[in-house]
Scaffold this active site. Structure first.
Site, PDB file in Angstrom:
ATOM      1  N   ALA A  20      22.252  51.356  59.299  1.00  0.00           N
ATOM      2  CA  ALA A  20      21.383  52.488  59.602  1.00  0.00           C
ATOM      3  C   ALA A  20      22.079  53.307  60.690  1.00  0.00           C
ATOM      4  O   ALA A  20      22.914  52.789  61.425  1.00  0.00           O
ATOM      5  CB  ALA A  20      20.038  51.986  60.114  1.00  0.00           C
ATOM      6  N   GLU A  69      21.813  43.099  63.181  1.00  0.00           N
ATOM      7  CA  GLU A  69      20.667  43.750  63.824  1.00  0.00           C
ATOM      8  C   GLU A  69      20.218  43.084  65.112  1.00  0.00           C
ATOM      9  O   GLU A  69      19.799  43.754  66.054  1.00  0.00           O
ATOM     10  CB  GLU A  69      19.475  43.823  62.848  1.00  0.00           C
ATOM     11  CG  GLU A  69      19.578  44.946  61.826  1.00  0.00           C
ATOM     12  CD  GLU A  69      20.373  44.567  60.587  1.00  0.00           C
ATOM     13  OE1 GLU A  69      21.078  43.529  60.602  1.00  0.00           O
ATOM     14  OE2 GLU A  69      20.292  45.321  59.599  1.00  0.00           O
TER      15      GLU A  69
HETATM   16  C1  HXC Z   1      25.797  55.465  63.833  1.00  0.00           C
HETATM   17  C2  HXC Z   1      27.935  54.652  63.792  1.00  0.00           C
HETATM   18  C3  HXC Z   1      27.481  53.468  63.193  1.00  0.00           C
HETATM   19  C4  HXC Z   1      26.100  53.337  62.920  1.00  0.00           C
HETATM   20  C5  HXC Z   1      29.613  53.323  63.482  1.00  0.00           C
HETATM   21  N1  HXC Z   1      29.259  54.518  63.951  1.00  0.00           N
HETATM   22  N2  HXC Z   1      28.563  52.658  63.017  1.00  0.00           N
HETATM   23  N3  HXC Z   1      27.101  55.644  64.108  1.00  0.00           N
HETATM   24  N4  HXC Z   1      25.303  54.373  63.264  1.00  0.00           N
HETATM   25  N5  HXC Z   1      25.602  52.264  62.329  1.00  0.00           N
HETATM   26  C6  HXC Z   1      30.133  55.531  64.545  1.00  0.00           C
HETATM   27  C7  HXC Z   1      30.609  55.136  65.921  1.00  0.00           C
HETATM   28  O1  HXC Z   1      29.637  55.461  66.878  1.00  0.00           O
HETATM   29  C8  HXC Z   1      31.848  55.968  66.062  1.00  0.00           C
HETATM   30  O2  HXC Z   1      31.492  57.290  66.362  1.00  0.00           O
HETATM   31  C9  HXC Z   1      32.416  55.976  64.638  1.00  0.00           C
HETATM   32  O3  HXC Z   1      31.321  55.641  63.778  1.00  0.00           O
HETATM   33  C10 HXC Z   1      33.497  54.937  64.433  1.00  0.00           C
HETATM   34  O4  HXC Z   1      32.999  53.676  64.857  1.00  0.00           O
HETATM   35  P1  HXC Z   1      33.716  52.753  65.952  1.00  0.00           P
HETATM   36  O5  HXC Z   1      32.698  51.852  66.507  1.00  0.00           O
HETATM   37  O6  HXC Z   1      34.481  53.580  66.913  1.00  0.00           O
HETATM   38  O7  HXC Z   1      34.759  51.955  65.025  1.00  0.00           O
HETATM   39  P2  HXC Z   1      35.316  50.490  65.269  1.00  0.00           P
HETATM   40  O8  HXC Z   1      35.655  50.284  66.708  1.00  0.00           O
HETATM   41  O9  HXC Z   1      36.388  50.331  64.254  1.00  0.00           O
HETATM   42  O10 HXC Z   1      34.119  49.498  64.940  1.00  0.00           O
HETATM   43  C11 HXC Z   1      33.572  49.457  63.610  1.00  0.00           C
HETATM   44  C12 HXC Z   1      32.238  48.723  63.638  1.00  0.00           C
HETATM   45  C13 HXC Z   1      31.306  49.340  64.685  1.00  0.00           C
HETATM   46  C14 HXC Z   1      32.456  47.217  63.956  1.00  0.00           C
HETATM   47  C15 HXC Z   1      31.650  48.825  62.226  1.00  0.00           C
HETATM   48  O11 HXC Z   1      31.261  50.752  64.457  1.00  0.00           O
HETATM   49  C16 HXC Z   1      29.902  48.839  64.660  1.00  0.00           C
HETATM   50  O12 HXC Z   1      29.629  47.722  65.143  1.00  0.00           O
HETATM   51  N6  HXC Z   1      28.972  49.646  64.125  1.00  0.00           N
HETATM   52  C17 HXC Z   1      27.559  49.323  64.115  1.00  0.00           C
HETATM   53  C18 HXC Z   1      27.249  48.247  63.107  1.00  0.00           C
HETATM   54  C19 HXC Z   1      25.772  47.844  63.173  1.00  0.00           C
HETATM   55  O13 HXC Z   1      25.291  47.345  64.203  1.00  0.00           O
HETATM   56  N7  HXC Z   1      25.038  48.100  62.063  1.00  0.00           N
HETATM   57  C20 HXC Z   1      23.648  47.715  62.000  1.00  0.00           C
HETATM   58  C21 HXC Z   1      22.820  48.901  62.391  1.00  0.00           C
HETATM   59  S1  HXC Z   1      21.117  48.479  62.470  1.00  0.00           S
HETATM   60  P3  HXC Z   1      32.299  58.181  67.451  1.00  0.00           P
HETATM   61  O14 HXC Z   1      31.509  59.444  67.499  1.00  0.00           O
HETATM   62  O15 HXC Z   1      32.312  57.392  68.699  1.00  0.00           O
HETATM   63  O16 HXC Z   1      33.664  58.327  66.828  1.00  0.00           O
HETATM   64  C22 HXC Z   1      20.565  48.548  60.927  1.00  0.00           C
HETATM   65  C23 HXC Z   1      19.075  48.306  60.807  1.00  0.00           C
HETATM   66  C24 HXC Z   1      18.555  48.561  59.422  1.00  0.00           C
HETATM   67  O17 HXC Z   1      21.259  48.770  59.981  1.00  0.00           O
HETATM   68  C25 HXC Z   1      17.032  48.535  59.430  1.00  0.00           C
HETATM   69  C26 HXC Z   1      16.386  49.686  60.074  1.00  0.00           C
HETATM   70  C27 HXC Z   1      14.892  49.791  59.800  1.00  0.00           C
END
Ligand code: HXC
Length: 262
Positions: free
Chosen positions: A69, A138
């Site tokens: 998300a 999450e």
């Molecule tokens: C918004 C995101 C994002 C996300 C990455 N980005 N994931 N933006 N939402 N889920 C953005 C980063 O902020 C960054 O933006 C760019 O994408 C590149 O990501 P980096 O983190 O710089 O890349 P990297 O260091 O290679 O790490 C990759 C990664 C990491 C391990 C995938 O991005 C990460 O942990 N992302 C979040 C994963 C996560 O927690 N997903 C679950 C979300 S909760 P900038 O602008 O800085 O370049 C969920 C709940 C669902 O899904 C239910 C809801 C009701």
């Protein structure tokens, strides 16, 4: 699809095969509300076209399938009501995807985390590339999966494995995902492999495939006895189709069946 100005996704058609690419590589294809709305719209449009017989879902760019998300949108929300609504809204789109009458394949070409893995779980089968990383992180955000992950993951790989992934938040690589049944195939290029699988499926009876999906989906929600009844009912429906006539006749004539979906 030329007349539709999608901004966060791309939809391509090649004969009976449609490919939906979540395409916001700068945010690793994170599912914003707008992205969800476009996916829902695209699925509706695809289903209006009877030629579309299979769907691949994948992610744009080099790094991600879908990284979850959109965390910046989540961070701007607060309270029980907003959280519940966000979860239900995402669940609706996932449900729309699982309910499609055509086979769906997730081509996981990189990170499939959180809502991204939930999107893949809403597809019928999953193909992972060697670079895939799958997980439900999450709890690291103080949240739980909200787009069906707690339910679909446990049904797919069992409660014990699902709880491990959800409580540790760890990322699983392709081979481990394959070993635990989280993905069906591992390939150098997930999209290429997904296309091959889709082409195989497109040769099969489309009504029969939709009935397979319905039998499995409805059966998971009921008892064995109830599920067997559903199977027999759907089997009866299959036998009333022209496709069944064509499939059996083609076998006896030693030629390939030409299914019309009738
Ligand atoms: C918004 C995101 C994002 C996300 C990455 N980005 N994931 N933006 N939402 N889920 C953005 C980063 O902020 C960054 O933006 C760019 O994408 C590149 O990501 P980096 O983190 O710089 O890349 P990297 O260091 O290679 O790490 C990759 C990664 C990491 C391990 C995938 O991005 C990460 O942990 N992302 C979040 C994963 C996560 O927690 N997903 C679950 C979300 S909760 P900038 O602008 O800085 O370049 C969920 C709940 C669902 O899904 C239910 C809801 C009701």
């Amino acid at each position: 699809f030329d007349e539709f100005e999608f901004r966060n996704i791309q939809v391509d058609r090649h004969g009976g095969l449609a490919v939906l690419t979540v395409d916001r590589p700068k945010a690793l294809n994170a599912l914003s509300a707008d992205t969800f709305a476009e996916i829902a719209e695209a699925l509706d449009l695809l289903m209006e076209d009877p030629e579309v017989g299979a769907l691949i879902v994948t992610g744009g760019g080099e790094k991600a399938f879908v990284a979850g998300a959109d965390i910046s949108e989540l961070a701007a929300m607060e309270g029980v009501y907003a959280g519940r609504e966000a979860s239900l809204a995402g669940q609706d789109v996932m449900h729309q995807l699982t309910s499609l009458p055509i086979p769906t394949i997730a081509a996981i070409n990189g990170y499939a985390l959180g809502g991204g893995l939930e999107l893949a779980l809403a597809c019928d089968i999953r193909v992972a590339s060697g670079t895939a990383r799958l997980g439900l992180p999450e709890v690291t955000l103080g949240l739980l999966p909200g787009y069906g992950g707690t339910q679909r993951l446990a049904r797919l790989i069992g409660a014990g494995r699902a709880l491990d992934l959800m409580l540790t938040a760890r990322q699983v690589k392709a081979e481990e995902a394959l070993a635990m049944g989280l993905v069906n195939y591992v390939a150098d290029n997930a999209l290429t492999k997904a296309r091959e699988i889709a082409e195989t499926m497109l040769k099969n009876g489309p009504i029969a495939m939709s009935l397979v999906k319905e039998a499995v989906r409805r059966g998971l929600d009921t008892t064995l006895e109830g599920g067997l009844e559903i199977e027999a009912d759907l089997f009866g429906m299959a036998m009333s189709t022209q496709d069944f006539r064509e499939g059996t006749r083609a076998f006896l004539d030693k030629r390939r069946a030409e299914f019309k979906g009738e």
